[in-house]
Scaffold this active site. Structure first.
Site, PDB file in Angstrom:
ATOM      1  N   ASP A   1      19.151  11.697  23.118  1.00 44.53           N
ATOM      2  CA  ASP A   1      20.076  10.597  22.803  1.00 44.53           C
ATOM      3  C   ASP A   1      21.507  11.110  22.982  1.00 44.53           C
ATOM      4  OD1 ASP A   1      20.122   7.801  20.957  1.00 44.53           O
ATOM      5  OD2 ASP A   1      21.910   9.050  20.834  1.00 44.53           O
TER       6      ASP A   1
ATOM      7  N   ASP B   1      21.501   5.001  26.694  1.00 49.76           N
ATOM      8  CA  ASP B   1      21.856   6.374  26.319  1.00 49.76           C
ATOM      9  C   ASP B   1      20.692   7.210  25.804  1.00 49.76           C
ATOM     10  OD1 ASP B   1      21.623   5.560  23.619  1.00 49.76           O
ATOM     11  OD2 ASP B   1      23.274   6.881  23.039  1.00 49.76           O
ATOM     12  N   GLU B   2      19.445   6.767  26.044  1.00 51.08           N
ATOM     13  CA  GLU B   2      18.352   7.617  25.586  1.00 51.08           C
ATOM     14  C   GLU B   2      17.106   7.546  26.452  1.00 51.08           C
ATOM     15  OE1 GLU B   2      16.592   5.849  21.687  1.00 51.08           O
ATOM     16  OE2 GLU B   2      18.734   5.462  21.693  1.00 51.08           O
TER      17      GLU B   2
HETATM   18  N1  DCP Z   1      26.125   0.000  20.900  1.00 54.97           N
HETATM   19  C1  DCP Z   1      26.812  -1.210  20.760  1.00 54.97           C
HETATM   20  N2  DCP Z   1      26.723  -1.913  19.584  1.00 54.97           N
HETATM   21  C2  DCP Z   1      25.987  -1.450  18.544  1.00 54.97           C
HETATM   22  C3  DCP Z   1      25.269  -0.222  18.675  1.00 54.97           C
HETATM   23  C4  DCP Z   1      25.374   0.477  19.884  1.00 54.97           C
HETATM   24  O1  DCP Z   1      27.503  -1.634  21.694  1.00 54.97           O
HETATM   25  N3  DCP Z   1      25.937  -2.134  17.396  1.00 54.97           N
HETATM   26  C5  DCP Z   1      26.282   0.766  22.158  1.00 54.97           C
HETATM   27  C6  DCP Z   1      27.430   1.728  22.024  1.00 54.97           C
HETATM   28  C7  DCP Z   1      26.800   3.068  21.837  1.00 54.97           C
HETATM   29  C8  DCP Z   1      25.495   2.923  22.599  1.00 54.97           C
HETATM   30  O2  DCP Z   1      25.123   1.559  22.442  1.00 54.97           O
HETATM   31  O3  DCP Z   1      27.597   4.123  22.330  1.00 54.97           O
HETATM   32  C9  DCP Z   1      24.402   3.838  22.090  1.00 54.97           C
HETATM   33  O4  DCP Z   1      24.084   3.526  20.747  1.00 54.97           O
HETATM   34  P1  DCP Z   1      23.670   4.621  19.694  1.00 54.97           P
HETATM   35  O5  DCP Z   1      23.031   3.885  18.570  1.00 54.97           O
HETATM   36  O6  DCP Z   1      22.897   5.693  20.339  1.00 54.97           O
HETATM   37  O7  DCP Z   1      25.047   5.183  19.123  1.00 54.97           O
HETATM   38  P2  DCP Z   1      26.098   6.185  19.746  1.00 54.97           P
HETATM   39  O8  DCP Z   1      25.607   6.845  20.977  1.00 54.97           O
HETATM   40  O9  DCP Z   1      27.397   5.485  19.905  1.00 54.97           O
HETATM   41  O10 DCP Z   1      26.286   7.237  18.575  1.00 54.97           O
HETATM   42  P3  DCP Z   1      25.329   8.443  18.123  1.00 54.97           P
HETATM   43  O11 DCP Z   1      26.065   9.696  18.433  1.00 54.97           O
HETATM   44  O12 DCP Z   1      25.181   8.239  16.662  1.00 54.97           O
HETATM   45  O13 DCP Z   1      24.036   8.299  18.876  1.00 54.97           O
HETATM   46 CA    CA Z   2      23.535   7.768  21.015  1.00 46.13          CA
HETATM   47 CA    CA Z   3      20.826   5.593  21.327  1.00 54.47          CA
END
Ligand code: DCP
Ligand code: CA
Ligand code: CA
Length: 364
Positions: free
Chosen positions: A11, A110-111
């Site tokens: 991730d 992203d995963e």
């Molecule tokens: N995303 C979004 N709205 C949300 C959740 C996520 O637009 N409510 C988008 C932005 C994030 C991406 O999806 O960058 C990936 O979500 P993740 O849940 O994996 O969160 P992040 O990658 O941002 O953070 P982490 O480092 O906790 O994985």
């Molecule tokens: Ca993420």
């Molecule tokens: Ca994710």
């Protein structure tokens, strides 16, 4: 002895914001908030994600932008989402995954899951080396940091990747699965959301260990058969689902209810021929070759079963569908003594283009 599986879940850290930092390094160290503007008023919409400095200010995914602005410091940078840029970065990352594993299943922007059982020979110390190389490779080739979870199945790997972030690596060996899971909150199990966990809390179930001590019959009574069974298995760290690449996932299938329930292969011969013909029509229409033939069987108690066979070489004939499906149903009936079949289906997967010799050789 057959060695067990080794699965990675990868991730990307604070993905949208990290992708922004990547093309504009001057953002590094500053709080960065990526916003999904709805356009109604200048500040309406929600936060997509925030980098770690912004999270320190209390800004998180899903928060209204106006609310995030109240929490922000004067140096906080607010940017609009740029999905084409994030997709391009995501594509580069997937290409690195493919250098490390033959089986890659991308599950979101992203995963992804990687099945590295072959690459590691089922060995968890080899898995650690490989995971470190993978993290290094992704950082070197794309500039992105990721968190990796390693486990004997997708469920454990997925929970593990969220265990230590950012730039984390969490390895859960098969014999450590129960210990690893037991103290976690039930909501850490992917698929157990707010509603289910609220109901579980009413039943005095808070941790995965609590969940594991609930008899499966009680779970089935409260949540239904499929979910109850899923929750029970998950609490024990059991998950047999496979990592399937996009090409493997792509499939054509036909599923129908039998005119009369069948108790043996002979009783479904006409039905099988009919659905095989229908499927063959679709294969012809799509002009594809297939490598895998599968059957779907639904019994009188609505249990779902699938079986599949991978052929030695790509095929596109009626005969290949019909005879393989027949053999699969025959072994299904002999394996499940007394089963009464209500619905049945056939499918083909692992599809390839016929004209393009190169993609056919991809099958190898
Ligand atoms: N995303 C979004 N709205 C949300 C959740 C996520 O637009 N409510 C988008 C932005 C994030 C991406 O999806 O960058 C990936 O979500 P993740 O849940 O994996 O969160 P992040 O990658 O941002 O953070 P982490 O480092 O906790 O994985
Ligand atoms: Ca993420
Ligand atoms: Ca994710």
């Amino acid at each position: 002895m057959a060695t067990g599986r080794v699965i990675f879940h990868v991730d990307c850290d604070y993905f949208f914001a990290q992708a922004e930092e990547l093309r504009n390094p001057s953002l590094k160290g500053k709080p960065v908030v990526v916003c999904v503007y709805s356009g109604r008023t200048p500040d309406s919409g929600a936060v997509g994600t925030a980098n770690y400095p912004a999270r320190k200010l209390g800004i998180h995914s899903g928060m209204p932008i106006a609310f995030a602005k109240k929490k922000a410091t004067p140096g906080t940078v607010f940017l609009p989402v740029d999905l084409p840029h994030y997709s391009a970065v995501s594509g580069k990352i997937v290409r690195v995954f493919q250098e490390f594993a033959a089986k890659v299943e991308k599950t979101s922007i992203d995963e992804a899951f990687l099945d590295v059982s072959q690459e590691t020979n089922g060995d968890f110390s080899a898995a650690r080396e490989l995971a470190l190389k993978l993290k290094h490779g992704i950082k070197g080739k794309t500039g992105i940091t990721v968190s990796v979870g390693v486990g004997p199945n997708k469920l454990v790997a997925k929970i593990a990747s969220g265990h230590q972030k950012p730039d984390g690596l969490t390895i859960v060996q098969p014999e450590k699965v129960r210990d690893f899971l037991s103290a976690l909150d039930v909501e850490k199990i992917p698929g157990i959301g707010g509603k289910t966990s609220a109901k579980l809390r009413e039943m005095n179930v808070n941790t995965v260990k609590d969940l594991a001590s609930v008899p499966v019959a009680v779970l089935v009574e409260n949540f239904g058969r499929a979910r109850g069974a899923f929750m029970h298995n998950a609490s024990l760290g059991i998950d047999e689902s496979e990592v399937t690449s996009e090409r493997e996932r792509k499939q054509l299938s036909i599923i129908r209810t039998l005119k009369q329930d069948a108790k043996n292969p002979a009783e479904m011969e006409g039905f099988l021929k009919e659905i095989s013909e229908k499927l063959f029509e679709r294969v012809k229409a799509e002009g594809v070759f297939f490598r895998t033939v599968s059957i779907i069987a639904i019994d009188s108690r609505l249990g779902h079963f699938t079986r599949s066979k991978t052929l030695e070489s790509p095929a596109n004939s009626f005969e290949a569908i019909h005879s393989t499906a027949r053999a699969l149903f025959e072994s299904f009936f002999s394996e499940k003594k007394g089963v009464v079949l209500r619905r049945g289906g056939v499918g083909v997967a692992n599809l390839g283009e016929p004209k393009n010799q190169k993609s056919l050789s991809d099958f190898a």
